[in-house]
Design a protein around this motif. Structure first.
Motif, PDB file in Angstrom:
ATOM      1  N   ILE A 144       0.837  -1.208   0.000  1.00 28.27           N
ATOM      2  CA  ILE A 144       0.000   0.000   0.000  1.00 28.27           C
ATOM      3  C   ILE A 144       0.865   1.249   0.000  1.00 28.27           C
ATOM      4  O   ILE A 144       0.599   2.216  -0.735  1.00 28.27           O
ATOM      5  CB  ILE A 144      -0.936  -0.009   1.221  1.00 28.27           C
ATOM      6  N   ALA A 145       1.904   1.235   0.817  1.00 25.44           N
ATOM      7  CA  ALA A 145       2.794   2.395   0.873  1.00 25.44           C
ATOM      8  C   ALA A 145       3.564   2.578  -0.429  1.00 25.44           C
ATOM      9  O   ALA A 145       3.765   3.705  -0.891  1.00 25.44           O
ATOM     10  CB  ALA A 145       3.761   2.244   2.041  1.00 25.44           C
ATOM     11  N   THR A 146       3.990   1.462  -1.037  1.00 22.36           N
ATOM     12  CA  THR A 146       4.842   1.553  -2.225  1.00 22.36           C
ATOM     13  C   THR A 146       4.057   1.851  -3.487  1.00 22.36           C
ATOM     14  O   THR A 146       4.590   2.458  -4.412  1.00 22.36           O
ATOM     15  CB  THR A 146       5.637   0.239  -2.393  1.00 22.36           C
ATOM     16  N   VAL A 147       2.789   1.422  -3.547  1.00 20.23           N
ATOM     17  CA  VAL A 147       1.965   1.742  -4.723  1.00 20.23           C
ATOM     18  C   VAL A 147       1.875   3.252  -4.909  1.00 20.23           C
ATOM     19  O   VAL A 147       1.675   3.748  -6.022  1.00 20.23           O
ATOM     20  CB  VAL A 147       0.566   1.107  -4.574  1.00 20.23           C
ATOM     21  N   THR A 148       2.058   3.993  -3.831  1.00 20.87           N
ATOM     22  CA  THR A 148       2.016   5.463  -3.907  1.00 20.87           C
ATOM     23  C   THR A 148       3.019   6.004  -4.912  1.00 20.87           C
ATOM     24  O   THR A 148       2.727   6.976  -5.621  1.00 20.87           O
ATOM     25  CB  THR A 148       2.296   6.060  -2.515  1.00 20.87           C
ATOM     26  N   ILE A 149       4.211   5.379  -4.982  1.00 18.23           N
ATOM     27  CA  ILE A 149       5.236   5.887  -5.906  1.00 18.23           C
ATOM     28  C   ILE A 149       4.913   5.560  -7.350  1.00 18.23           C
ATOM     29  O   ILE A 149       5.561   6.078  -8.267  1.00 18.23           O
ATOM     30  CB  ILE A 149       6.633   5.349  -5.550  1.00 18.23           C
TER      31      ILE A 149
END
Length: 226
Positions: A144-149
């Motif tokens: 979830i955190a990495t999909v942000t990039i």
């Protein structure tokens, strides 16, 4: 934001990439982790692979795969990146869940005549489920955190308001995007924390009575004094 950049659309994109990536990673990591935990073989290889995967910078890998696969295959490059990110946590959760089981329990099941498949499904899998859910929880939060990039390579998602707002100086928009990602992650974390608690077998959740002979005698003496 409206149209393709409306918040429901961005949230749907974020959720879709997260679910697909973790599902693919689970299909790869869970069978391997269960096999390692059941047989006790290959743990060193799994630890080495997990360590190497954790050491790879996600953003650098995403950009590299986009360059190698081409702009038209950006979604594929993103999914590969997120899958590689999720595998270590899922793999660790699968085999450590089995390793945490008292070997005497497995030996007793085997002595009762259970097949290896029965031991796996009726003993190891239920007892190892809490740590497995913990691995899924960790993998989901990381993805979830990495999909942000992914917004850097025009994938959309909840990172888009952040990426768009930085060059425009729209820090209210950046803050709103960051809060949306944080709230999404917190809700998922809360739900999986409840699930992790729920999958603990009832016999383990209840307070264990004194099992040692000395403990039983001490309990009887205490009750007699009372």
């Amino acid at each position: 934001m409206q149209g393709q950049y409306a918040l429901p659309v961005l949230f749907g994109q974020h959720l879709l990439y997260t679910v697909i990536s973790v599902a693919v990673a689970a299909a790869i990591a869970l069978p391997a982790g269960w096999l390692i935990g059941h047989t006790g073989k290959g743990r060193e290889i799994a630890v080495a692979i997990s360590g190497a995967a954790r050491a790879v910078p996600s953003f650098g890998l995403l950009v590299l795969l986009v360059l190698l696969l081409g702009v038209l295959r950006t979604p594929l490059a993103a999914v590969i990146t997120f899958v590689l990110l999720a595998i270590p946590s899922l793999l660790a959760g699968a085999y450590t869940g089995f390793e945490a089981i008292d070997r005497r329990t497995v030996d007793a099941a085997r002595a009762m005549g259970m097949t290896e498949w029965q031991i796996f499904t009726k003993v190891e899998l239920p007892l190892g489920m809490p740590l497995l859910v913990g691995g899924i929880r960790s993998a989901l939060l990381q993805v979830i955190a990495t999909v942000t990039i992914g917004a850097y390579v025009n994938l959309g998602g909840l990172g888009w308001p952040i990426i768009q707002g930085i060059p425009l100086g729209r820090f209210d928009q950046v803050l709103a995007g960051a809060l949306l990602v944080a709230v999404f992650a917190l809700i998922v974390d809360l739900l999986l924390a409840l699930a992790q608690r729920a999958v603990v077998p009832v016999g383990i959740r209840t307070s264990n009575p004194p099992t040692d002979l000395g403990d039983r005698r001490a309990a009887r003496r205490a009750s007699a004094v009372a």
